[in-house]
Design a protein around this motif. Structure first.
Motif, short mmCIF file in Angstrom:
data_model
loop_
_atom_site.label_atom_id
_atom_site.label_comp_id
_atom_site.label_asym_id
_atom_site.label_seq_id
_atom_site.Cartn_x
_atom_site.Cartn_y
_atom_site.Cartn_z
N LEU A 63 0.81 -1.22 0.00
CA LEU A 63 0.00 0.00 0.00
C LEU A 63 0.84 1.27 0.00
O LEU A 63 0.59 2.19 -0.77
CB LEU A 63 -0.94 -0.01 1.22
CG LEU A 63 -1.90 1.15 1.37
CD1 LEU A 63 -2.84 1.22 0.18
CD2 LEU A 63 -2.70 0.99 2.66
N LEU A 64 1.84 1.33 0.83
CA LEU A 64 2.59 2.56 1.03
C LEU A 64 3.72 2.77 0.03
O LEU A 64 4.37 3.81 0.04
CB LEU A 64 3.13 2.61 2.46
CG LEU A 64 2.05 2.60 3.54
CD1 LEU A 64 2.69 2.49 4.91
CD2 LEU A 64 1.18 3.83 3.46
N GLU A 65 3.95 1.80 -0.84
CA GLU A 65 5.04 1.91 -1.81
C GLU A 65 4.86 3.10 -2.74
O GLU A 65 5.85 3.66 -3.22
CB GLU A 65 5.17 0.63 -2.63
CG GLU A 65 5.69 -0.55 -1.83
CD GLU A 65 5.70 -1.84 -2.61
OE1 GLU A 65 5.43 -1.83 -3.83
OE2 GLU A 65 5.98 -2.88 -1.99
N THR A 66 3.64 3.49 -3.03
CA THR A 66 3.39 4.59 -3.95
C THR A 66 3.35 5.95 -3.27
O THR A 66 3.26 6.96 -3.93
CB THR A 66 2.05 4.38 -4.70
OG1 THR A 66 0.99 4.28 -3.75
CG2 THR A 66 2.08 3.13 -5.56
N LEU A 67 3.43 5.97 -1.94
CA LEU A 67 3.35 7.23 -1.21
C LEU A 67 4.71 7.91 -1.19
O LEU A 67 5.70 7.34 -0.74
CB LEU A 67 2.87 7.01 0.23
CG LEU A 67 2.70 8.27 1.07
CD1 LEU A 67 1.63 9.17 0.47
CD2 LEU A 67 2.35 7.91 2.50
N ASP A 68 4.74 9.14 -1.70
CA ASP A 68 5.98 9.90 -1.78
C ASP A 68 5.85 11.19 -0.96
O ASP A 68 6.05 12.28 -1.47
CB ASP A 68 6.30 10.21 -3.25
CG ASP A 68 7.67 10.83 -3.42
OD1 ASP A 68 8.54 10.60 -2.55
OD2 ASP A 68 7.88 11.54 -4.41
N VAL A 69 5.46 11.03 0.29
CA VAL A 69 5.35 12.15 1.23
C VAL A 69 6.15 11.75 2.47
O VAL A 69 5.97 10.64 2.99
CB VAL A 69 3.87 12.41 1.62
CG1 VAL A 69 3.76 13.51 2.66
CG2 VAL A 69 3.05 12.77 0.38
N PRO A 70 7.04 12.62 2.95
CA PRO A 70 7.82 12.28 4.14
C PRO A 70 6.93 11.97 5.34
O PRO A 70 5.86 12.58 5.51
CB PRO A 70 8.66 13.53 4.40
CG PRO A 70 8.69 14.26 3.11
CD PRO A 70 7.38 13.94 2.42
N ARG A 71 7.36 11.04 6.16
CA ARG A 71 6.59 10.61 7.34
C ARG A 71 6.14 11.78 8.20
O ARG A 71 5.00 11.86 8.62
CB ARG A 71 7.43 9.63 8.18
CG ARG A 71 6.69 9.11 9.40
CD ARG A 71 7.57 8.17 10.23
NE ARG A 71 6.82 7.57 11.30
CZ ARG A 71 6.67 8.13 12.50
NH1 ARG A 71 7.22 9.30 12.74
NH2 ARG A 71 5.95 7.52 13.42
N GLU A 72 7.05 12.71 8.47
CA GLU A 72 6.71 13.84 9.35
C GLU A 72 5.70 14.80 8.73
O GLU A 72 5.13 15.62 9.43
CB GLU A 72 7.99 14.58 9.78
CG GLU A 72 8.76 15.22 8.66
CD GLU A 72 9.73 14.28 7.93
OE1 GLU A 72 10.40 14.76 7.00
OE2 GLU A 72 9.80 13.07 8.27
#
Length: 171
Positions: A63-72
């Motif tokens: 699921l999160l592989e496509t997310l390109d936003v820093p954790r913070e």
């Protein structure tokens, strides 16, 4: 959709929040969030829950592989489809904000996870109502103590508990 991706006019000095919700295990949803975050460059992405559909750990693997936003920069208040074990796993990549106030360039954001998990287990309406009432009362007390600018909840029903306390509610 084109109007959603039209760049904002000058936002110098403003705090911008990109609100998303109910991705329900859709990797295309996280790809879309990443595109919107690149386009608008918000100070923070706020997710009001239901990252998963059924609360299974397997839902988090790709699921999160496509997310390109820093954790913070990715704050999440989990919803009723996000099991406790899934929340812990997702917090390795996302910033869970349950019962925390986070400062976003001077804007105080209070997150509150949904007190229920209804994706796999059956609960009576009376049980659910009691959980929401208990959690809502706790939320109200916290809101009155912290006086946040924004409260993030999953279920819009929870917003009534902070009516008149928070300046804005995201659900």
């Amino acid at each position: 959709l084109e109007t959603l991706t039209t760049p904002l006019e000058d936002t110098t000095g403003d705090v911008t929040i990109l609100h998303v919700s109910d991705i329900h295990s859709n990797p295309v949803g996280f790809a879309w969030v990443s595109q919107l975050a690149k386009r608008f460059a918000p100070d923070v992405v706020v997710d009001s829950g239901d990252v998963t559909s059924f609360g299974y750990d397997a839902e988090t693997e790709s699921l999160l592989e496509t997310l390109d936003v820093p954790r913070e920069q990715y704050l999440v208040a989990y919803g009723n489809h996000d099991a406790e074990s899934v929340r812990e796993k997702l917090n390795e990549r996302l910033s869970g904000i349950d019962r925390r106030v986070v400062d976003v360039r001077g804007v105080q954001v209070l997150g509150w996870d949904d007190p229920t998990f209804t994706a796999q287990e059956g609960s009576s309406n009376a049980e659910l109502r009691a959980l929401y009432e208990k959690s809502g009362a706790e939320l109200r007390l916290r809101c009155e103590k912290e006086l946040p600018d924004v409260v993030v909840v999953h279920n819009p029903e929870m917003a009534r508990y902070v009516d008149g306390c928070a300046k804005s509610v995201i659900s």
